[in-house]
Design a protein around this motif. Structure first.
Motif, PDB file in Angstrom:
ATOM      1  N   ARG A 176       1.084  -2.948 -31.361  1.00 63.20           N
ATOM      2  CA  ARG A 176       1.999  -2.160 -30.528  1.00 63.20           C
ATOM      3  C   ARG A 176       2.474  -3.028 -29.360  1.00 63.20           C
ATOM      4  NH1 ARG A 176       1.276   3.212 -32.475  1.00 63.20           N
ATOM      5  NH2 ARG A 176       2.936   3.817 -31.030  1.00 63.20           N
ATOM      6  N   PRO A 177       3.618  -3.686 -29.494  1.00 64.81           N
ATOM      7  CA  PRO A 177       4.078  -4.636 -28.472  1.00 64.81           C
ATOM      8  C   PRO A 177       4.381  -4.008 -27.120  1.00 64.81           C
ATOM      9  CG  PRO A 177       5.789  -4.247 -30.125  1.00 64.81           C
ATOM     10  CD  PRO A 177       4.538  -3.629 -30.653  1.00 64.81           C
ATOM     11  N   ALA A 178       4.604  -2.704 -27.061  1.00 64.08           N
ATOM     12  CA  ALA A 178       4.898  -2.048 -25.784  1.00 64.08           C
ATOM     13  C   ALA A 178       3.641  -1.492 -25.123  1.00 64.08           C
ATOM     14  CB  ALA A 178       5.905  -0.916 -25.985  1.00 64.08           C
ATOM     15  N   LEU A 179       2.485  -1.613 -25.771  1.00 62.80           N
ATOM     16  CA  LEU A 179       1.246  -1.065 -25.216  1.00 62.80           C
ATOM     17  C   LEU A 179       0.884  -1.823 -23.943  1.00 62.80           C
ATOM     18  CD1 LEU A 179      -1.035   0.990 -25.635  1.00 62.80           C
ATOM     19  CD2 LEU A 179      -2.263  -0.753 -26.945  1.00 62.80           C
ATOM     20  N   ALA A 180       0.817  -1.114 -22.828  1.00 61.31           N
ATOM     21  CA  ALA A 180       0.542  -1.735 -21.534  1.00 61.31           C
ATOM     22  C   ALA A 180      -0.856  -1.416 -21.027  1.00 61.31           C
ATOM     23  CB  ALA A 180       1.570  -1.280 -20.498  1.00 61.31           C
ATOM     24  N   LEU A 181      -1.307  -0.175 -21.218  1.00 63.59           N
ATOM     25  CA  LEU A 181      -2.613   0.275 -20.719  1.00 63.59           C
ATOM     26  C   LEU A 181      -3.372   0.915 -21.870  1.00 63.59           C
ATOM     27  CD1 LEU A 181      -1.435   2.181 -17.491  1.00 63.59           C
ATOM     28  CD2 LEU A 181      -1.996  -0.234 -17.680  1.00 63.59           C
ATOM     29  N   LEU A 182      -4.654   0.573 -21.982  1.00 62.75           N
ATOM     30  CA  LEU A 182      -5.480   1.142 -23.033  1.00 62.75           C
ATOM     31  C   LEU A 182      -6.837   1.492 -22.439  1.00 62.75           C
ATOM     32  CD1 LEU A 182      -5.788   1.780 -26.109  1.00 62.75           C
ATOM     33  CD2 LEU A 182      -6.787  -0.505 -26.328  1.00 62.75           C
ATOM     34  N   SER A 183      -7.140   2.782 -22.371  1.00 59.03           N
ATOM     35  CA  SER A 183      -8.429   3.223 -21.836  1.00 59.03           C
ATOM     36  C   SER A 183      -9.498   3.161 -22.911  1.00 59.03           C
ATOM     37  CB  SER A 183      -8.319   4.655 -21.304  1.00 59.03           C
ATOM     38  OG  SER A 183      -9.611   5.142 -20.962  1.00 59.03           O
ATOM     39  N   LEU A 184     -10.682   2.720 -22.522  1.00 60.73           N
ATOM     40  CA  LEU A 184     -11.848   2.777 -23.400  1.00 60.73           C
ATOM     41  C   LEU A 184     -12.782   3.903 -22.970  1.00 60.73           C
ATOM     42  CD1 LEU A 184     -12.650  -1.038 -23.724  1.00 60.73           C
ATOM     43  CD2 LEU A 184     -11.036   0.361 -25.021  1.00 60.73           C
ATOM     44  N   GLY A 185     -12.277   4.753 -22.074  1.00 59.92           N
ATOM     45  CA  GLY A 185     -13.048   5.892 -21.596  1.00 59.92           C
ATOM     46  C   GLY A 185     -12.412   7.206 -21.970  1.00 59.92           C
ATOM     47  N   GLY A 257       9.233   2.782 -20.470  1.00 61.09           N
ATOM     48  CA  GLY A 257       9.300   2.516 -21.900  1.00 61.09           C
ATOM     49  C   GLY A 257       8.109   1.785 -22.462  1.00 61.09           C
ATOM     50  N   TYR A 258       7.024   1.712 -21.688  1.00 62.22           N
ATOM     51  CA  TYR A 258       5.773   1.150 -22.172  1.00 62.22           C
ATOM     52  C   TYR A 258       4.911   2.266 -22.761  1.00 62.22           C
ATOM     53  CZ  TYR A 258       6.944  -3.011 -19.410  1.00 62.22           C
ATOM     54  OH  TYR A 258       7.574  -4.115 -18.889  1.00 62.22           O
ATOM     55  N   GLU A 259       3.830   1.876 -23.413  1.00 66.08           N
ATOM     56  CA  GLU A 259       2.920   2.841 -24.022  1.00 66.08           C
ATOM     57  C   GLU A 259       1.566   2.830 -23.311  1.00 66.08           C
ATOM     58  OE1 GLU A 259       4.649   2.385 -28.602  1.00 66.08           O
ATOM     59  OE2 GLU A 259       2.608   1.738 -28.120  1.00 66.08           O
ATOM     60  N   VAL A 260       0.897   3.995 -23.350  1.00 66.02           N
ATOM     61  CA  VAL A 260      -0.445   4.158 -22.777  1.00 66.02           C
ATOM     62  C   VAL A 260      -1.322   4.763 -23.863  1.00 66.02           C
ATOM     63  CG1 VAL A 260      -1.814   5.238 -20.956  1.00 66.02           C
ATOM     64  CG2 VAL A 260       0.545   4.503 -20.482  1.00 66.02           C
ATOM     65  N   GLY A 261      -2.481   4.161 -24.113  1.00 66.03           N
ATOM     66  CA  GLY A 261      -3.308   4.615 -25.220  1.00 66.03           C
ATOM     67  C   GLY A 261      -4.767   4.771 -24.867  1.00 66.03           C
ATOM     68  N   LEU A 262      -5.527   5.222 -25.867  1.00 68.65           N
ATOM     69  CA  LEU A 262      -6.952   5.502 -25.707  1.00 68.65           C
ATOM     70  C   LEU A 262      -7.701   5.098 -26.972  1.00 68.65           C
ATOM     71  CD1 LEU A 262      -9.439   6.962 -24.358  1.00 68.65           C
ATOM     72  CD2 LEU A 262      -8.585   9.082 -25.417  1.00 68.65           C
ATOM     73  N   ILE A 263      -8.757   4.317 -26.816  1.00 70.69           N
ATOM     74  CA  ILE A 263      -9.750   4.054 -27.859  1.00 70.69           C
ATOM     75  C   ILE A 263     -11.112   4.239 -27.184  1.00 70.69           C
ATOM     76  CG2 ILE A 263     -10.747   2.410 -29.495  1.00 70.69           C
ATOM     77  CD1 ILE A 263      -8.122   0.984 -29.664  1.00 70.69           C
TER      78      ILE A 263
END
Length: 436
Positions: A176-185, A257-263
């Motif tokens: 995901r090239p637009a993924l900027a922030l990814l929480s691990l919590g 236009g960025y993405e924010v995700g969670l794992i």
């Protein structure tokens, strides 16, 4: 503009907004294009070679991942550091802040950390001032230099960072090239909490759950996107509630236009008990929120394109973070006691293990105006008590430990850590004799 070649390091100018702001960014790539720098490739010092071997030690100038770690429990720090997967190929930046309660005990711990983390991309930073989470993470992300991904964490989070989890993180950012922030919590969709302490995250087929905003860490950021967004807004003074800066950046990311995700990490510790927080009324308009929602819906149908390669007029207005920092009517202090967010100059000193010079150096530094940033690069690992006792009584003073990286790499790092526009490089025998 079109994406740069995967084999080229190049600054990419991605347009100019209606406000006149030029978006200039640096896209990470592992290899230089020799043609663009000098006509004779044999003399191109910027070309990426195999790891440079110096006294049988290899420099890791381009680590795939950096860990930016705030030290909160010194008693368990060494045990937690030993849990880091592949430490020799991972950049590790440890942040200690505020005066030492016992400088001798701190010196003992510093020596233990020095022996535990021995690679050239392992660093310890001691700040004389308590800067809080947002300010310290902003500095550490900049300091991480050539890392594509920077994982922001507390030392107590380190045992949850398993090799399989970090592999999932790398895959998610690659896909995901637009993924900027990814929480691990944990993260929120509307008012529903998912991940640690909340409902089970719906990972779908992509391995990432898209969320409106992150709520707790550890948090992984793509360095180029984080810097393009303007980093964390300095919403609070140190000592106040530190909640909300990551949530605010999440919304700003979706707006741009960025993405924010969670794992969510299975073994991630619960978030620290915080204070009630909500995004300040009026910070984002109804149209802003509509744009955020549109981008989120689009991302769920497939990865968004990298916003850094689009015209930057879509990026959020540059005054979004400053509204939080300067507008007292919103309940935010425009200035904070005991810190200076806008120093005029930084003194960057390379220390060569000459303890007899420390007193003279500090006598000269003490002649400089209050608030001047003082950064000591100590790449020999010793004389902690001498430096800390002399640096603790001042604002914007930093003692940095690096493993034998010397002047060029040292000055490069310190210039990224600094907030000042004027940078002054010194060695420990360049002693200022007056305040001018």
């Amino acid at each position: 503009v079109a994406p740069s070649s995967a084999n080229v390091h190049t600054p990419v100018i991605v347009g100019e907004s209606s406000a006149g702001r030029v978006c200039l960014t640096f896209r990470f790539a592992p290899v230089e294009n020799t043609v663009t720098h000098v006509s004779n490739p044999e003399y191109n010092v910027r070309q990426k070679q195999r790891p440079i071997i110096c006294s049988h030690r290899k420099f890791m100038d381009f680590p795939p991942l950096a860990l930016a770690v705030r030290v909160t429990q010194p008693s368990s720090l060494i045990t937690n550091l030993r849990q880091i997967p592949a430490p020799s190929s991972t950049e590790v930046v440890l942040w200690f802040e505020g005066p030492a309660s016992n400088v001798n005990d701190e010196a003992t711990l510093q020596a233990q950390v020095w022996k535990t983390l021995q690679a050239e991309n392992h660093f310890q930073i001691y700040s004389s001032s308590v800067l809080g989470e947002a300010r310290s993470f902003n500095r550490m992300v900049r300091f991480s230099q050539n890392s594509e991904l920077v994982l922001l964490a507390r030392d107590v989070d380190l045992p949850s960072l398993s090799a399989p989890l970090l592999a999932k993180v790398s895959q998610a950012f690659h896909a995901r090239p637009a993924l900027a922030l990814l929480s691990l919590g944990s993260g929120k969709v509307a008012s529903n909490l998912f991940g640690v302490g909340g409902e089970r995250a719906d990972m779908g087929t992509s391995g990432v759950m898209l969320v409106d905003k992150v709520v707790s860490g550890p948090l992984v950021v793509r360095r180029s996107h984080f810097l393009a967004l303007g980093s964390f807004a300095q919403m609070h003074c140190p000592g106040e509630c530190q909640d909300g800066y990551d949530q605010e950046l999440s919304l700003r990311a979706w707006l741009a236009g960025y993405e924010v995700g969670l794992i969510p990490a299975d073994t991630a510790p619960p978030p620290v008990e915080g204070c009630p927080y909500r995004i300040l009324p009026g910070l984002y308009s109804a149209n802003d929120l509509k744009i955020m929602r549109t981008h989120l819906v689009q991302a769920k149908t497939g990865p968004l394109p990298d916003p850094l390669l689009q015209n930057c007029s879509s990026l959020p207005a540059v005054d979004v973070p400053s509204k939080l920092e300067a507008d007292d009517s919103r309940g935010m202090a425009s200035t904070c006691a005991k810190i200076d967010d806008s120093p005029k100059a930084a003194l960057m000193v390379q220390y060569f293990r000459r303890p007899k010079n420390i007193k003279a150096v500090m006598n000269g530094i003490n002649l400089t105006p209050n608030g001047t940033e003082v950064m000591i690069n100590n790449d020999s690992g010793g004389d902690h008590v001498l430096w800390r006792t002399r640096l603790m009584n001042g604002v914007n003073r930093f003692l940095i430990y690096s493993h034998d990286i010397h002047e060029i790499r040292g000055y490069n790092r310190l210039s990224l850590l600094a907030n000042s526009d004027l940078l002054i490089t010194l060695q420990d025998d360049d002693v200022p004799s007056n305040s001018k």
